[in-house]
Enzyme design. Structure first.
Site, PDB file in Angstrom:
ATOM      1  N   ASP A   1      -6.814   5.539   8.400  1.00  0.00           N
ATOM      2  CA  ASP A   1      -7.217   4.157   8.129  1.00  0.00           C
ATOM      3  C   ASP A   1      -8.313   3.823   9.142  1.00  0.00           C
ATOM      4  OD1 ASP A   1      -7.251   1.504   7.284  1.00  0.00           O
ATOM      5  OD2 ASP A   1      -5.372   0.944   8.270  1.00  0.00           O
TER       6      ASP A   1
ATOM      7  N   GLN B   1       0.830  -1.208   0.000  1.00  0.00           N
ATOM      8  CA  GLN B   1       0.000   0.000   0.000  1.00  0.00           C
ATOM      9  C   GLN B   1       0.862   1.255   0.000  1.00  0.00           C
ATOM     10  OE1 GLN B   1      -3.563   0.132   0.001  1.00  0.00           O
ATOM     11  NE2 GLN B   1      -3.052   2.235  -0.558  1.00  0.00           N
TER      12      GLN B   1
ATOM     13  N   CYS C   1      -6.154   4.129   2.577  1.00  0.00           N
ATOM     14  CA  CYS C   1      -5.872   2.895   1.818  1.00  0.00           C
ATOM     15  C   CYS C   1      -7.144   2.192   1.369  1.00  0.00           C
ATOM     16  CB  CYS C   1      -4.993   1.959   2.638  1.00  0.00           C
ATOM     17  SG  CYS C   1      -5.774   1.372   4.150  1.00  0.00           S
TER      18      CYS C   1
ATOM     19  N   ARG D   1      -2.201   0.819  -6.858  1.00  0.00           N
ATOM     20  CA  ARG D   1      -1.824  -0.511  -6.365  1.00  0.00           C
ATOM     21  C   ARG D   1      -1.449  -1.398  -7.552  1.00  0.00           C
ATOM     22  NH1 ARG D   1      -3.617  -2.369  -1.468  1.00  0.00           N
ATOM     23  NH2 ARG D   1      -2.236  -4.096  -1.993  1.00  0.00           N
TER      24      ARG D   1
HETATM   25  N1  NVA Z   1      -5.479  -1.592   8.797  1.00  0.00           N
HETATM   26  C1  NVA Z   1      -6.393  -2.237   7.890  1.00  0.00           C
HETATM   27  C2  NVA Z   1      -5.906  -2.085   6.467  1.00  0.00           C
HETATM   28  C3  NVA Z   1      -6.804  -2.710   5.424  1.00  0.00           C
HETATM   29  C4  NVA Z   1      -6.268  -2.568   4.035  1.00  0.00           C
HETATM   30  C5  NVA Z   1      -6.530  -3.713   8.260  1.00  0.00           C
HETATM   31  O1  NVA Z   1      -5.507  -4.336   8.566  1.00  0.00           O
HETATM   32  O2  NVA Z   1      -7.650  -4.216   8.251  1.00  0.00           O
HETATM   33  N1   CP Z   2      -6.054  -1.286   0.773  1.00  0.00           N
HETATM   34  C1   CP Z   2      -6.187  -2.621   0.691  1.00  0.00           C
HETATM   35  O1   CP Z   2      -5.240  -3.389   0.909  1.00  0.00           O
HETATM   36  O2   CP Z   2      -7.419  -3.043   0.308  1.00  0.00           O
HETATM   37  P1   CP Z   2      -7.967  -4.544   0.295  1.00  0.00           P
HETATM   38  O3   CP Z   2      -8.102  -4.990   1.739  1.00  0.00           O
HETATM   39  O4   CP Z   2      -9.286  -4.443  -0.402  1.00  0.00           O
HETATM   40  O5   CP Z   2      -6.989  -5.419  -0.436  1.00  0.00           O
END
Ligand code: NVA
Ligand code: CP
Length: 304
Positions: free
Chosen positions: A219, A134, A259, A287
């Protein structure tokens, strides 16, 4: 030559990272112009997902196809990984048949154990600790909109999670200042903060952290695997939202990134994704381009 892995941003040098981002932008131009490329013809990427994903899965799978190769989705439910076959045994076998392996999982040591036993390059596609892919997309996006991020000020608002940890690594690798605004008890690990030195500061007050910044990032409050903490976190993080009012404190040309997936009304106000500072859709698309460049680097050893 020893096989190269991409488990954190520290697995590449700053020069390599900058070259990779430049290459990612040129792959994007080529692709948009309809130019076909088959640099990874007949190559196969194995994709192990132990957590959900939209962007990561689509970008890696589409990226391999666009470069002439293919990708194979492996879920623990349907493989022996989910039935307790040791990670090292799985790594020896899978890496003897494919050209690269991408893993999204919980404990970070699962990807390091896999990589230690793997003959093929291993890519960390998110662990509880880091999300380096990311960051490639985020850094490419900043570069495309504003040029070099060196010396800029980036403000992270929210949880000291896997994304925040990767921003700390990015601050070291790309040489920018990072301010982290998070509630007490949700700070990133002290060892990582110590390693980053005075480039990274933790500031409890989001307003103070946002003032004059060039990029604001956030996030979700509860990451995958923390669903049971959602309610507690909603109250602990209620003052840590990126919204137009917070954006106004930042530099007038500041960008906003996330993200995704985003929770509107929690870490961002409902209007933030469409705000004039928002580059989240470019960030998501990048990405694809950044990872195509990463796959060429790891499989072919090429950065252009
Ligand atoms: N911090 C989040 C990012 C998802 C792309 C997770 O780990 O769920
Ligand atoms: N940002 C990201 O990694 O998204 P996904 O969880 O959809 O892959």
């Amino acid at each position: 030559m020893a096989v190269r892995h991409f488990l954190t941003l520290n697995d590449m040098t700053p020069d390599e990272l900058n070259q990779l981002l430049a290459h990612a932008s040129s792959l994007k131009q080529e692709w948009r112009a309809g130019k076909l490329r088959d640099s990874l013809k007949n190559r196969v990427l194995a994709m192990i997902f132990e957590k959900s994903s939209t962007r990561t899965r689509v970008s890696f799978e589409a990226g391999m196809a666009q470069l002439g190769g293919s990708a194979m989705f492996l879920s623990p439910r349907d493989t022996q990984l989910g039935r307790g076959e040791p990670i090292e045994d799985s790594a020896i076998v899978i890496s003897s048949m494919v050209d690269a392996v991408m893993i999204r999982t919980f404990a970070h040591n699962k990807v390091t154990s896999f990589a230690d036993a793997s003959k093929a390059p291993v890519i960390n596609a998110l662990t509880d600790d880091f999300h380096p892919c990311q960051l490639l997309a985020d850094m490419q996006t900043y570069r495309e909109h504003r040029g070099s991020i060196q010396g800029a000020t980036v403000t992270w608002v929210g949880d000291g999670n896997n994304m925040c940890n990767s921003y700390i690594n990015a601050a070291m690798q790309f040489d920018f200042n990072l301010r982290i605004a998070c509630p007490a008890g949700y700070e990133p690990a002290k060892a990582l903060l110590d390693k980053a030195g005075n480039r990274v500061t933790v500031i409890a007050d989001p307003d103070e952290a946002a003032r004059g910044a060039n990029l604001l990032v956030t996030d979700v409050w509860a990451s995958m695997g923390q669903e049971e903490e959602q309610q507690t976190r909603e109250s602990d993080f209620k003052d840590y939202q990126i919204n137009p009012k917070l954006m106004q404190l930042a530099d007038k040309d500041a960008l906003f990134m996330h993200c995704l997936p985003a929770h509107r009304g929690e870490e961002i106000s409902a209007d933030m994704l469409e705000h004039s500072s928002s580059v989240v859709w470019d960030e998501a698309e990048n990405r694809l381009h950044a990872q195509k460049a990463l796959l060429e680097f790891l499989i072919l050893g090429q950065l252009d």
